[in-house]
Motif scaffolding. Sequence first.
Motif, short mmCIF file in Angstrom:
data_model
loop_
_atom_site.label_atom_id
_atom_site.label_comp_id
_atom_site.label_asym_id
_atom_site.label_seq_id
_atom_site.Cartn_x
_atom_site.Cartn_y
_atom_site.Cartn_z
N PRO A 116 2.28 -12.77 0.57
CA PRO A 116 2.26 -11.37 1.03
C PRO A 116 1.56 -11.42 2.08
O PRO A 116 0.53 -11.62 2.04
N GLN A 117 2.63 -10.16 2.60
CA GLN A 117 2.17 -10.30 4.02
C GLN A 117 1.50 -8.43 3.88
O GLN A 117 2.01 -7.29 2.98
N VAL A 118 0.47 -8.31 4.57
CA VAL A 118 -0.84 -7.08 4.29
C VAL A 118 -0.93 -6.50 6.09
O VAL A 118 -1.66 -7.53 6.78
N THR A 119 -0.47 -5.08 6.60
CA THR A 119 -0.73 -4.91 7.56
C THR A 119 -1.48 -3.38 7.52
O THR A 119 -1.42 -2.92 6.73
N PHE A 120 -1.94 -3.57 8.81
CA PHE A 120 -2.72 -2.02 8.98
C PHE A 120 -1.70 -1.31 9.78
O PHE A 120 -1.25 -2.01 11.45
N SER A 121 -1.84 -0.07 9.84
CA SER A 121 -0.86 1.12 10.84
C SER A 121 -1.80 0.89 12.10
O SER A 121 -3.15 0.30 11.87
N ASP A 122 -1.13 1.60 13.41
CA ASP A 122 -1.85 0.95 14.40
C ASP A 122 -2.41 2.05 14.44
O ASP A 122 -3.82 1.55 15.34
N ASP A 123 -3.22 2.89 14.03
CA ASP A 123 -3.93 3.98 14.12
C ASP A 123 -5.41 3.57 12.64
O ASP A 123 -5.80 4.74 12.39
N ASN A 124 -4.95 2.70 11.85
CA ASN A 124 -5.53 1.83 10.47
C ASN A 124 -6.45 3.38 9.85
O ASN A 124 -6.84 3.47 9.47
N SER A 125 -5.31 4.47 9.72
CA SER A 125 -4.93 5.70 8.10
C SER A 125 -4.06 4.81 7.47
O SER A 125 -4.45 5.86 6.21
N ARG A 126 -3.11 3.61 7.16
CA ARG A 126 -3.04 2.78 6.23
C ARG A 126 -2.75 1.35 6.15
O ARG A 126 -2.88 0.63 7.29
N VAL A 127 -2.90 1.84 5.00
CA VAL A 127 -2.10 -0.18 4.41
C VAL A 127 -0.98 -0.22 3.55
O VAL A 127 -0.41 0.18 3.17
N THR A 128 -0.42 -1.71 4.14
CA THR A 128 1.31 -2.12 3.66
C THR A 128 1.12 -3.41 3.34
O THR A 128 0.74 -4.11 4.10
N ALA A 129 1.70 -2.99 2.25
CA ALA A 129 1.84 -4.57 1.57
C ALA A 129 3.69 -5.45 1.12
O ALA A 129 4.20 -4.09 0.14
N VAL A 130 3.44 -6.22 1.29
CA VAL A 130 5.14 -6.79 1.57
C VAL A 130 5.35 -7.44 0.74
O VAL A 130 4.50 -8.97 1.14
N LEU A 131 5.96 -8.40 -0.42
CA LEU A 131 6.01 -9.17 -0.63
C LEU A 131 7.14 -9.76 -0.39
O LEU A 131 8.45 -9.53 0.01
N PRO A 132 7.38 -11.23 -0.43
CA PRO A 132 7.63 -11.98 0.18
C PRO A 132 9.72 -11.82 -0.14
O PRO A 132 10.78 -12.02 0.45
N THR A 133 9.22 -11.24 -1.72
CA THR A 133 10.73 -10.90 -2.41
C THR A 133 11.32 -9.99 -1.70
O THR A 133 12.69 -9.10 -2.27
N GLY A 134 9.95 -8.68 -1.09
CA GLY A 134 11.02 -7.50 -0.54
C GLY A 134 10.23 -6.07 -0.92
O GLY A 134 10.20 -5.17 -0.58
N GLU A 135 9.28 -6.50 -2.13
CA GLU A 135 9.10 -5.19 -2.73
C GLU A 135 8.13 -5.02 -1.50
O GLU A 135 6.98 -5.69 -1.44
N SER A 136 7.59 -3.33 -1.94
CA SER A 136 6.37 -3.04 -0.94
C SER A 136 5.88 -1.96 -0.93
O SER A 136 5.98 -0.72 -2.62
N LEU A 137 4.59 -1.44 -0.80
CA LEU A 137 3.45 -0.18 -1.52
C LEU A 137 2.68 -0.10 0.16
O LEU A 137 2.57 -0.66 1.39
N GLU A 138 2.70 0.88 0.43
CA GLU A 138 2.00 1.94 1.43
C GLU A 138 1.20 2.62 0.76
O GLU A 138 1.19 3.95 0.62
N VAL A 139 -0.35 2.44 1.54
CA VAL A 139 -1.69 3.15 0.77
C VAL A 139 -2.42 3.87 2.11
O VAL A 139 -2.43 3.65 2.94
N LEU A 140 -1.85 5.61 1.99
CA LEU A 140 -3.07 6.31 3.39
C LEU A 140 -4.28 6.29 2.75
O LEU A 140 -5.04 6.22 1.28
N LEU A 141 -5.41 5.39 3.75
CA LEU A 141 -6.48 5.55 3.68
C LEU A 141 -8.03 6.65 2.96
O LEU A 141 -8.01 6.86 2.75
N TYR A 142 -6.71 7.70 3.77
CA TYR A 142 -7.23 9.31 3.43
C TYR A 142 -6.53 8.95 1.93
O TYR A 142 -5.37 9.81 1.45
N GLY A 143 -7.86 9.41 0.66
CA GLY A 143 -7.34 9.76 -0.69
C GLY A 143 -7.12 8.51 -0.75
O GLY A 143 -7.08 9.14 -2.80
N ALA A 144 -6.67 7.33 -0.54
CA ALA A 144 -6.63 6.65 -0.91
C ALA A 144 -5.20 7.08 -1.83
O ALA A 144 -4.73 5.92 -2.99
N THR A 145 -4.11 7.39 -1.27
CA THR A 145 -3.26 7.46 -2.28
C THR A 145 -2.45 6.74 -1.65
O THR A 145 -1.42 6.81 -0.61
#
Length: 342
Positions: A21-50
């Motif tokens: 799985p790959q975990v990356t930050f946005s350029d402004d460090n405002s959000r975190v994205t996770a992607v599984l090798p099979t394509g499923e993905s998740l994005e979390v905004l650090l504001y509110g951990a939303t």
Amino acid sequence: MVGRAHKPTALASTPGLPPQPQVTFSDDNSRVTAVLPTGESLEVLLYGATVISWKDGAGDEKLWLSDAAKLDGTKAVRGGIPLVFPVFGTAPDHAQTSKLPQHGFARTSRWEFLGKSTSESESAGGAKAAASSSSSKATAAAADQSVKLDFGLSSANLDDKTRALWPFAFSLIYGVTLNRDSLTTSLVVTNDDDKPFDCQVLLHTYLRVEDISNVSITGLDGASYVDKVDGAKTKTQSSGAVQITGETDRVYTPAAAPSAPVVVVEGGRAGFSVTRDSLGDVVVWNPWADKAAAMADFAPADGFRRMVCVEAGSVADFQTLEPGDAFEGAQTIAIGSRAAAA
């Protein structure tokens, strides 16, 4: 050092092991994205951990997010999975939380990213061990992987104004786990103070649907609920599925155990199955046309037709935590075949 003309290129992954799985930050460090090798993905905004996005392997979005949602940290996000703590709604008659804004401050605070962890199922572990002899087993291991992102918020992170409104020492750990066919969110609340405090917790999940007129919700038969659209009267859900035909704002306390699924059915097929752990209540909400039109951050105007909130929480009453005590609650939202099986 002199460069080598035929220097080997960096390896994309360790030979014999499945993709990770790959975990990356946005350029402004405002959000975190996770992607599984099979394509499923998740994005979390650090504001509110939303959680603002959850997609399956085909790239289909599972959460509803308003087109007018503020993602710049100026306002709580309309859509996704906002976190409600330490009060649900407002509680003017509850001394400890009477001064707090709607739904508390967790959804409007900047959280810290604490790290990631990955795991595989037992069968995947066996495949991983044998991956050097079989690429197909390595592929199977990749298919069973999950990734968990952890976020933290404590009283030390709050501004002076918020601490004055709720002057208790606390810590929150929020875990978001992405699997191929499910999303699990868990919240641990710890009382770090020398006096007890009361709190409520809610995972305010906006699920994306195609047409609310074709949606029904099962698993709430016989449940007591507070109907906030009808003067907060206490009622009992009759047998049969819940249909959304107008503004709906209900706090259910299901008769079945939290592990019993609440299922969102659309067009006769199970789309989502929500199971809970230590969260006794389920809020069902849809603003419908008039209320949606009155909210500046709700768009498009007919967006209420493509969403329904099914929210796991502990909100019918307050949890009292003594000094040093902790409360943990979680939900798992399954999709596809897992939702149908539930």
